[in-house]
Design an enzyme around this catalytic site. Sequence first.
Site, mmCIF file in Angstrom:
data_model
loop_
_atom_site.group_PDB
_atom_site.id
_atom_site.type_symbol
_atom_site.label_atom_id
_atom_site.label_comp_id
_atom_site.label_asym_id
_atom_site.label_seq_id
_atom_site.Cartn_x
_atom_site.Cartn_y
_atom_site.Cartn_z
ATOM 1 C CG ASP A 107 3.924 5.858 -13.777
ATOM 2 O OD1 ASP A 107 2.906 5.235 -14.377
ATOM 3 O OD2 ASP A 107 3.908 5.991 -12.349
ATOM 4 C CE LYS A 147 2.711 3.527 -8.850
ATOM 5 N NZ LYS A 147 2.589 3.843 -9.519
#
Length: 269
Positions: free
Chosen positions: A105, A69
């Site tokens: 997210d 990520k």
Amino acid sequence: MAIDAKTRLYGVFGDPVTHSLSPALHNAAFGATGLNAVYLAFGLKDAKGAVDAVRHLHMGGASVTIPHKTDVMAHLDEVDETARAIGAVNTIVNRSGKLIGFNSDVDGAMRALEQKGEIAGRKVVMIGAGGAARAIGYGIRQKGGTLLIANRSADKGESLAKDLGASFCPLTGLDLGDVDILINATSVGMTPHVDDVPVPLDSLTSRTLVMDIVYNPLETALLSAARAAGCETVDGTAMFVFQAVAQFEMWTGLEAPVDLMRRTVLEAL
Ligand code: ATR
């Protein structure tokens, strides 16, 4: 939709990815909306390889998961402001050959909470200071919520609180009596430690909305205690489903079939 020469490829890059629920989720959404697209799981050891694959295979986009990520960011053409602020990209969008990194997210967590009410002006207590907590906490602050972070290790908790413009408090001694939203952003309560709760819940009252990011089990000890106290709850699938909903919308420009995506996750668990 049959796979043919025009099928658009999407996928998740991470290591490991063999248990990812994302392929089931996104393929169900592609199928329901009649898109000629397919989503696969790619276990790759290096972040650059993932970005190269998206670029060279002309993929429509990709999900990025642990451990890539942060490392993918250096290889993308552009990284949006939220993903940059958090230091994590979980979504790549291919806009006519330009690869842009986003973090769905944040949006996913906010949409999960907003199903139950507003965040602005609310007093939020969040337990945890890892990657998930950073994304959720960032969203809460952006929405205008007041944030108090509690964490096992004080240095990590204090550091995240400083980054987000929040306050820090130790796990013990939390009074939940006047808290509007309580969020568990740790792995506490996950199988096999299913009886564990992240904080003592004696002071919890029915006024508090309680969200857990743990979805294994779906009914955590925290959510079970919250329901027994009369609280509204948001389970661990909600953030996961809504972050995928946000990805689907960025990739396709279409409204996502949210109920189908949620059902697909529940069936796959
Ligand atoms: P993620 O990126 O998924 O959020 P992480 O970065 O490993 O995962 O963060 C895990 C979080 O859960 C941390 O806040 C961690 O607390 P510490 O900072 O003290 O390590 C918290 N956590 C994990 N196991 C815990 C436990 N048994 N009790 C209390 N907190 C726990």
